[in-house]
Design a protein around this motif. Sequence first.
Motif, PDB file in Angstrom:
ATOM      1  N   ALA A 251       0.836  -1.192   0.000  1.00 15.04           N
ATOM      2  CA  ALA A 251       0.000   0.000   0.000  1.00 15.04           C
ATOM      3  C   ALA A 251       0.872   1.244   0.000  1.00 15.04           C
ATOM      4  N   LYS A 252       0.251   2.419  -0.201  1.00 16.04           N
ATOM      5  CA  LYS A 252       1.003   3.671  -0.346  1.00 16.04           C
ATOM      6  C   LYS A 252       1.831   3.991   0.890  1.00 16.04           C
ATOM      7  N   VAL A 253       1.293   3.786   2.070  1.00 19.35           N
ATOM      8  CA  VAL A 253       2.042   4.029   3.309  1.00 19.35           C
ATOM      9  C   VAL A 253       1.911   2.815   4.207  1.00 19.35           C
ATOM     10  N   PHE A 254       2.843   2.668   5.133  1.00 17.97           N
ATOM     11  CA  PHE A 254       2.873   1.496   5.987  1.00 17.97           C
ATOM     12  C   PHE A 254       1.597   1.343   6.808  1.00 17.97           C
ATOM     13  N   THR A 255       0.990   2.456   7.185  1.00 14.97           N
ATOM     14  CA  THR A 255      -0.198   2.364   8.035  1.00 14.97           C
ATOM     15  C   THR A 255      -1.349   1.680   7.331  1.00 14.97           C
ATOM     16  N   ARG A 256      -1.327   1.653   6.001  1.00 16.24           N
ATOM     17  CA  ARG A 256      -2.406   0.997   5.277  1.00 16.24           C
ATOM     18  C   ARG A 256      -2.235  -0.517   5.279  1.00 16.24           C
ATOM     19  N   ILE A 257      -1.063  -1.001   5.652  1.00 12.01           N
ATOM     20  CA  ILE A 257      -0.847  -2.440   5.770  1.00 12.01           C
ATOM     21  C   ILE A 257      -1.308  -2.840   7.165  1.00 12.01           C
ATOM     22  N   ARG A 258      -2.492  -3.421   7.248  1.00 11.39           N
ATOM     23  CA  ARG A 258      -3.057  -3.687   8.567  1.00 11.39           C
ATOM     24  C   ARG A 258      -3.859  -4.986   8.569  1.00 11.39           C
ATOM     25  N   LYS A 259      -4.264  -5.355   9.757  1.00 15.26           N
ATOM     26  CA  LYS A 259      -4.913  -6.640   9.978  1.00 15.26           C
ATOM     27  C   LYS A 259      -6.152  -6.435  10.829  1.00 15.26           C
ATOM     28  N   HIS A 260      -7.280  -7.027  10.395  1.00 16.61           N
ATOM     29  CA  HIS A 260      -8.531  -6.886  11.128  1.00 16.61           C
ATOM     30  C   HIS A 260      -9.148  -8.248  11.418  1.00 16.61           C
ATOM     31  N   LYS A 261      -9.801  -8.332  12.547  1.00 15.24           N
ATOM     32  CA  LYS A 261     -10.593  -9.516  12.860  1.00 15.24           C
ATOM     33  C   LYS A 261     -11.806  -9.525  11.928  1.00 15.24           C
ATOM     34  N   ILE A 262     -12.105 -10.686  11.338  1.00  9.67           N
ATOM     35  CA  ILE A 262     -13.225 -10.766  10.399  1.00  9.67           C
ATOM     36  C   ILE A 262     -14.524 -10.980  11.178  1.00  9.67           C
ATOM     37  N   GLN A 352      -8.618  -5.135  21.023  1.00 11.67           N
ATOM     38  CA  GLN A 352      -9.598  -6.196  20.831  1.00 11.67           C
ATOM     39  C   GLN A 352     -10.967  -5.757  21.347  1.00 11.67           C
ATOM     40  N   ALA A 353     -10.968  -4.979  22.399  1.00 16.86           N
ATOM     41  CA  ALA A 353     -12.234  -4.456  22.931  1.00 16.86           C
ATOM     42  C   ALA A 353     -12.873  -3.497  21.935  1.00 16.86           C
ATOM     43  N   VAL A 354     -12.022  -2.688  21.264  1.00 16.19           N
ATOM     44  CA  VAL A 354     -12.511  -1.767  20.239  1.00 16.19           C
ATOM     45  C   VAL A 354     -13.137  -2.553  19.097  1.00 16.19           C
ATOM     46  N   ASP A 355     -12.443  -3.595  18.615  1.00 15.91           N
ATOM     47  CA  ASP A 355     -12.971  -4.426  17.531  1.00 15.91           C
ATOM     48  C   ASP A 355     -14.322  -5.022  17.920  1.00 15.91           C
ATOM     49  N   GLU A 356     -14.405  -5.503  19.153  1.00 11.47           N
ATOM     50  CA  GLU A 356     -15.636  -6.143  19.620  1.00 11.47           C
ATOM     51  C   GLU A 356     -16.781  -5.143  19.685  1.00 11.47           C
ATOM     52  N   ALA A 357     -16.499  -3.935  20.151  1.00 12.05           N
ATOM     53  CA  ALA A 357     -17.543  -2.908  20.244  1.00 12.05           C
ATOM     54  C   ALA A 357     -18.087  -2.548  18.866  1.00 12.05           C
ATOM     55  N   ILE A 358     -17.178  -2.391  17.893  1.00 13.97           N
ATOM     56  CA  ILE A 358     -17.596  -2.039  16.536  1.00 13.97           C
ATOM     57  C   ILE A 358     -18.352  -3.189  15.903  1.00 13.97           C
ATOM     58  N   ASP A 359     -17.849  -4.413  16.076  1.00  9.89           N
ATOM     59  CA  ASP A 359     -18.531  -5.579  15.515  1.00  9.89           C
ATOM     60  C   ASP A 359     -19.922  -5.744  16.110  1.00  9.89           C
ATOM     61  N   ASN A 360     -20.049  -5.527  17.405  1.00 11.31           N
ATOM     62  CA  ASN A 360     -21.356  -5.641  18.060  1.00 11.31           C
ATOM     63  C   ASN A 360     -22.327  -4.602  17.514  1.00 11.31           C
ATOM     64  N   TYR A 361     -21.818  -3.400  17.273  1.00  9.21           N
ATOM     65  CA  TYR A 361     -22.679  -2.321  16.765  1.00  9.21           C
ATOM     66  C   TYR A 361     -23.264  -2.712  15.417  1.00  9.21           C
ATOM     67  N   PHE A 362     -22.386  -3.091  14.469  1.00  9.51           N
ATOM     68  CA  PHE A 362     -22.863  -3.441  13.131  1.00  9.51           C
ATOM     69  C   PHE A 362     -23.712  -4.709  13.166  1.00  9.51           C
ATOM     70  N   SER A 363     -23.340  -5.683  13.985  1.00  8.02           N
ATOM     71  CA  SER A 363     -24.112  -6.929  14.077  1.00  8.02           C
ATOM     72  C   SER A 363     -25.526  -6.662  14.559  1.00  8.02           C
ATOM     73  N   GLU A 364     -25.664  -5.785  15.555  1.00  3.76           N
ATOM     74  CA  GLU A 364     -26.995  -5.441  16.070  1.00  3.76           C
ATOM     75  C   GLU A 364     -27.836  -4.742  15.008  1.00  3.76           C
ATOM     76  N   LYS A 365     -27.197  -3.844  14.249  1.00  4.05           N
ATOM     77  CA  LYS A 365     -27.925  -3.134  13.187  1.00  4.05           C
ATOM     78  C   LYS A 365     -28.403  -4.117  12.121  1.00  4.05           C
ATOM     79  N   ILE A 366     -27.538  -5.044  11.752  1.00  2.15           N
ATOM     80  CA  ILE A 366     -27.888  -6.028  10.729  1.00  2.15           C
ATOM     81  C   ILE A 366     -29.002  -6.948  11.218  1.00  2.15           C
TER      82      ILE A 366
END
Length: 378
Positions: A251-262, A352-366
């Motif tokens: 990617a253009k900058v190193f920060t764009r090389i990242r890893k997310h929980k699916i 990991q807590a941040v990932d879980e909070a965001i995932d819970n938000y979208f999961s509830e909406k869906i």
Amino acid sequence: MAKAKKLPSGQWRTQVYSHSIPLYDEDGNPITDKNGKQKEKRIYESFTADGKKESEYMAAEFAFNKKRKARPENLTLSEAIDKYINSKDAILSPKTVSEYRKMKKVAFKDIMDLKVKDITEDRLQEAINREAKRNNEKATKNPKPISAKTVKNEYGLVATVLTKYNKNLDLSEIKLPAKQATIKELIPPETIFDIVKGTPIELPVMLAMWLSFSMSEIRGLKRSSVTSDGYITINQVVVDVDCKPVEKKQAKVFTRIRKHKIPDYIKGLIDALPEDQEYLVPLSGIAVNRRFSYLLKKNNLPHMTFHDLRHVNASVMALLRVPDRYAMERGGWKTDSTMKKVYTHTFSDQRQAVDEAIDNYFSEKIQHEMQHENHEPA
């Protein structure tokens, strides 16, 4: 010095190198060597005369004038841009080179043929003023002037070239058009999910809105990007160069090389793809954009760009009061130096807590939308 050769006619001919032209195949694709650099054909100028010395003199005069013209200050702005691009074609990405060539073709037309030495601060400022009034050529209906951001990007190239080849210019007082503040009308995530559910663009939309992936990042995702422990990694992108997809390994900058929980929902979409499909999203960027715009229009929703889905993600993180450090890291918005300092802590308990909070938000909406859909009367 080039030497003249006697022709069967009795005259003398001297050939001098003039310039080189890039080579393309029958389909218009650049022909490259084993190192990936585009091949060029050398073009020679011929000077024929009755006498040997006369022919050589004409050739020498041509070579002298060519060398004099080649001095940076004697180049036109257009020629100077070409010289700058050619001096960095092994460093700049193909996408950047393509964008630079497009800029040279459409931007600052009234000064492109001026010699670099003749471009003053006043002339440049006048050219910027005219450029800011130029209509966007892509807009066939209700054309509007190009954006302040476009002018800024074009000027960035021009200023770099002028600074390099005209040491006498002082660009400190140059003014660019101010960027107009705009208020984006973002559509709620559940509404976006509702209109894309079950469509060919559901996966790319969810990747952008939920995980804050950009279009080029989404197009670069392969099955190999998904790890067995439930993560998805961005380590390459796909961009269009001269209207053709090109895979970039970084990617253009190193920060764009990242890893997310699916998230489970997105994992389900990926698992449902055909087994022989290498890229998670085989559609072109144009195709995804058009289908997204069509769905918005079909459902009488305000226009949004596909990139605005990243703004939706950022708004959700703000709503959930996600700390800036984690929000910026998830979206890849950190500087290189800062990224290097925090990257080793990316998957801390807090992250990991941040990932879980965001995932819970979208999961509830869906889930809410799916339940609402199931309870609608037939």
